[in-house]
Structures are given as structure tokens and as C-alpha cells.
Scaffold this active site. Structure first.
Site, mmCIF file in Angstrom:
data_model
loop_
_atom_site.group_PDB
_atom_site.id
_atom_site.type_symbol
_atom_site.label_atom_id
_atom_site.label_comp_id
_atom_site.label_asym_id
_atom_site.label_seq_id
_atom_site.Cartn_x
_atom_site.Cartn_y
_atom_site.Cartn_z
ATOM 1 N N ASP A 1 0.832 -1.203 0.000
ATOM 2 C CA ASP A 1 0.000 0.000 0.000
ATOM 3 C C ASP A 1 0.870 1.259 0.000
ATOM 4 O O ASP A 1 0.627 2.206 -0.755
ATOM 5 C CB ASP A 1 -0.905 0.023 1.232
ATOM 6 N N LEU A 2 1.856 1.276 0.882
ATOM 7 C CA LEU A 2 2.679 2.475 1.033
ATOM 8 C C LEU A 2 3.500 2.746 -0.229
ATOM 9 O O LEU A 2 3.627 3.897 -0.664
ATOM 10 C CB LEU A 2 3.597 2.333 2.246
#
Length: 500
Positions: free
Chosen positions: A272-273
Site C-alpha cells: 500500500d505504502l
């Protein structure tokens, strides 16, 4: 390429802008008069009369260009559009003196972002941009908001610590996108914004009239960034995607964990990051390109493509060397020693990526015989004889505590680090020196601690600017100050449950 007619119209707009700027006193706020806007409207109308199908597009683009033109003349435009307007600024649009320097405002000051994302990848991307000064308007569902508002414990008062971690600096506007008037609010917002970021399942916003093709017509300048699990086409396009699913599909989970254990997910949602960082970089690049073309574009980011691209050397090992990756725990497939070792009371991570670093490690451990052992004379030899070397090093590191080893290793030429708990992380002298923890005042729960930006600039500010918002905290402010809605219009929308 600008047409001659467009250049003529922009020249007229420039004249009217300069006329307006010169008409204000140095201390007073100058409002663009209705007569000036009528003259601008006449310019836009003359551009569109030849091709009515392009009218809305050109008017919206000229409105955006006017904003940029004013900003270039060291003026800040407080933009607004009336509800159901065709793209011109409202008659109450203000021209305010701009700051003389972007040092405090940030390198992205003047950029407005409509944030339709939730969970982590999208909110992280827009938070990074907001730290650099972009204005982020976070659009949330009335009544519930971003999913992560309920993800806990832990909570700080009534606020989820998860939500607090990636939503600072933003203005929360609660809008029901299932109602036509809610869609209209978003359409009005994009006319006077630079970027829209969304992470709906592909096709969902198209069905609401908020897809890229719809908004491109209303706002040709708009940069439209979509974040999805698997992309906007292909066999998986309709699947919902969470970090661990993309990490599983993309190979990360399969190579994470002890060699003799089960596959493991990474402790934080790195897929996600990383996707958020890809999105942030792509948005920055699109903003730069728009300076050349005066037009926006669509950006597609997805978790799976991000994860596959982040397999880097392991992907290359397979594609070019035919080697499948496997789990190594904290160790490295191609470098030895490069891993964590148990100490008397914890663990310490050591890396010796060259022969010189390995020799230095042997000296500090009091193991000079390893330096002359042919089995360990090169990194390739050390990889081949991994087990025997690691057994010797492990026995040596177990003799002392982590703190004692850190004292012994101080000043050594090879990398080393303790494996810290979070309490140790935030008391570490380098972390404290870097000022990574900042405090802001939240309207509901008081002091909130934030992990600040990882990047610093020499001439401008990248910083925590405001606390994460309450749900719908800025609905009235944005609708009245940004969009020019009247008090009566906002209250009617509230009565109908469109906004909150």
C-alpha cells in the site's frame, strides 16, 4: 499547440487580469467585478461559438488558465463556482496578495487536490502531498467516513489511531455520492481543483458520472489519479484489493519469513505504502507536464503492479537467471553475512558487503582465523559456506548483550543496528535528533502525535501542518468559501442528506 484564436483570447484575459490587479490598493482585497467577469465570459463565448461541442471543455480550461495566470503574477486566487455553473469563477472570486516566498507555504502551495480515497495507499499519497503544501479536500461518506475511522483499538479518545496516521492536513467534506446533488458538488470541486485521486473499484465512479471521461470534459486541466488493486483492465480488474492480497499475488509474502517456517506478511502494509509513493510521484510528474501542455491526464496505479515492480533483484534473478526466490528470514540470498544475530538479551543486525568489511568484522569479534580461511576469502565463497560461517558468528554474538555489542561496534566501517521495539525506535538518539515526531492539536481529542515527513528541503517547508480532521469538519467552509455556495444552499443540501 495553441491556436491563434486562443492566444488572442489569452492576451485579452491577461489585459483584464492586469487591469484588475492594478486597480486594487496595496492593502485591500480586490474582488473581480461582475463586469470584468462578463468581459471574460465574452472572450470564452467567442472561443466556443465555432464549435459548441467543445464549449464546456474550453470554458473550463480557460477558467483554470485564468487562475494560473493570476498566480503567476504573485496573486493568490480564492476560487469559487456557483452550483451547476459552467466553469467560470463566481462573481465573488477574490484576488489576494500572495506570499512573497514559498518557504512556509511549501513547494506545492496553490495545488488543490480532491481526495476520494480511503484506507491507506491513497490517503498516504495525499498526505505526502499535503505535507508539501497542497490543499487536500478529503471527501467522505456522511455518517461513517473513511473505513479506518473505525479500525481499532487502539483509539485516542474517539479517534482511531490508524486514521490519525495518514490523514493530517486535510479538510474533511462529507458528501453522499449516491445522490445527484452530491455528484454535482464533486463536479463543482474538480472545476476549481488541480488533481483528483480515487480508489474505487474500477467502473464505480463512471457509473456515477465521475469517471475520467466525464470530468475531463468539465475540467480539461484535471489530473485524475486512480488507485486500484489490480488495474482498470484485465481478468482481476473488478476484484477488491487489499495490501496483503497484492503482496501474496506479487510474490512478497512468498519470500518473507524464516526458511523453515510459513510465509509471512510484512509487519506494515508496504505494498500500500509503495503504491502511495508511486502515485505521489506520478502526480508530481503530471503537474510538471501540465505546465507544458495546459492539460491534465489520467494516471493508473495499482497494488499488484507496484508489488511486482518492487521485487527488483529477486525478479531479475528469476527472469534472467532462472532462479526461484525462497524465504531467508533476515538473511540475504547473495551476501553473507547479512542478517540478524541473537545476542545475550536481544538481536543485532550485521552486514558485511565487501571483503574489507568482513575483515573488520572478524577483527572486532576476535576471530582473526576467519580472515585467512579459504572458505570465506570472497563473498561467493562465504555464500557457498554460509552454514559453517554463520554458526561461528552466532556463537560469538551470543556472548554479550546488545548494548555491549553496540559499544564495541561503534565506529566500525560495516553497517550494524539493533532490532528495536517501537519504544526504542522513538527514544533512539538519531530519531530524536531528526525531529520525526511532531504534535498537533486536534479539535476533538487534544494533542495528537504524528510521524513527520521523511524528506527535508533547503528552501521550503515539508511539514505537519494540521491535525487529521473530524468527519465533515470542513463541509460548510469548503462549500461556501471554495465553491461559493450560499448558506441557504448548504443548509438545503444538509436537509436532503447530501452533505453533513
Amino acid at each position: 499547440m495553441l491556436t491563434r484564436k486562443t492566444r488572442e483570447i489569452k492576451a485579452k484575459v491577461s489585459y483584464y487580469v492586469i487591469e484588475a490587479a492594478h486597480s486594487r490598493s496595496s492593502s485591500a482585497v480586490c474582488c473581480v467585478s461582475s463586469s470584468l467577469l462578463r468581459r471574460l465570459e465574452a472572450c470564452f463565448a467567442s472561443a466556443c461559438s465555432a464549435n459548441k461541442e467543445q464549449a464546456c471543455s474550453r470554458r473550463g480550461n480557460m477558467c483554470w488558465w485564468l487562475t494560473r495566470h493570476l498566480t503567476a503574477r504573485r496573486l493568490t486566487v480564492v476560487r469559487g463556482v456557483e452550483a451547476h455553473h459552467t466553469g467560470l469563477p463566481a462573481a465573488s472570486t477574490s484576488i489576494l496578495p500572495a506570499r512573497h516566498s514559498s518557504t512556509e507555504a511549501g513547494p506545492l502551495s496553490g495545488v488543490r487536490i480532491v481526495d476520494l480515497t480511503r484506507i491507506l495507499a491513497g490517503p498516504f499519497a495525499t498526505m505526502v502531498l499535503s505535507d508539501m503544501g497542497a490543499e487536500v479536500i478529503k471527501v467522505e461518506r456522511p455518517g461513517s467516513g473513511d473505513d479506518t475511522r473505525t479500525w481499532g483499538p487502539p483509539f485516542l479518545g474517539t479517534e482511531s489511531c490508524y486514521f490519525l496516521s495518514v490523514n493530517r492536513n486535510k479538510k474533511s467534506v462529507a458528501v453522499d455520492l449516491k445522490q445527484p446533488d452530491g455528484v454535482q458538488v464533486i463536479q463543482d470541486l474538480v472545476r476549481c481543483s488541480d488533481v483528483l485521486v480515487e480508489n474505487f473499484v474500477p467502473g464505480a465512479l463512471d457509473r456515477l458520472g465521475l469517471g475520467y471521461s466525464d470530468l475531463q470534459t468539465l475540467a480539461p486541466h484535471l489530473i485524475y489519479c486512480s488507485i486500484s488493486g489490480y488495474g482498470t483492465s484485465g481478468p482481476y480488474k473488478s476484484r477488491p484489493g487489499y495490501d496483503v492480497m497484492a503482496a501474496s499475488f506479487g510474490g512478497l509474502v512468498g519470500v518473507t519469513g524464516a526458511g523453515d517456517g510459513e510465509p509471512c506478511k510484512v509487519g506494515v502494509a508496504m505494498t500500500d505504502l509503495a503504491t502511495g509513493l508511486y502515485a505521489h510521484g506520478a502526480i508530481m510528474a503530471a503537474l510538471l507536464e501540465r505546465q507544458k501542455t495546459d492539460r491534465g491526464q489520467k494516471i493508473d496505479c495499482n497494488l499488484l503492479s507496484t508489488q511486482v515492480s518492487c521485487m527488483v533483484n529477486l525478479a531479475s534473478n528469476y527472469l534472467n537467471g532462472g532462479r526461484e526466490a525462497c524465504r531467508w528470514g533476515t538473511a540475504h540470498e547473495s551476501i553473507v553475512p547479512y542478517q540478524a544475530f541473537p545476542t545475550a538479551d536481544g538481536h543485532i543486525t550485521i552486514a558485511a558487503g565487501s571483503n574489507d568489511q568482513f575483515s573488520a568484522l572478524c577483527r572486532v569479534l576476535g576471530l582473526p582465523k576467519l580472515q585467512t580461511d579459504e572458505r570465506y576469502s570472497t563473498n561467493a565463497q562465504r555464500v557457498e559456506h554460509r552454514e559453517s560461517l554463520l554458526a561461528t558468528l552466532t556463537a560469538a554474538f551470543r556472548k554479550h548483550s546488545t548494548e555491549e555489542w553496540l559499544a564495541v561496534l561503534e565506529g566500525c566501517p560495516f553497517p550494524y543496528a539493533p532490532i528495536n521495539s517501537l519504544s526504542q525506535v522513538f527514544s533512539d538518539p538519531q530519531v530524536v535528533h531528526s525531529g520525526l515526531v511532531e504534535e498537533v492539536q486536534h479539535p476533538g481529542v487534544g494533542t495528537v502525535k504524528q510521524v513527520g515527513p521523511a524528506v527535508t528541503f533547503s528552501a521550503s517547508q515539508n511539514k505537519v501542518r494540521a491535525a487529521p480532521p473530524l468527519l465533515g469538519q470542513h463541509t460548510y467552509q469548503v462549500l461556501t468559501e471554495v465553491l461559493g455556495y450560499t448558506h441557504h444552499q448548504v443548509e438545503e443540501l444538509r436537509r436532503q442528506g447530501v452533505v453533513n
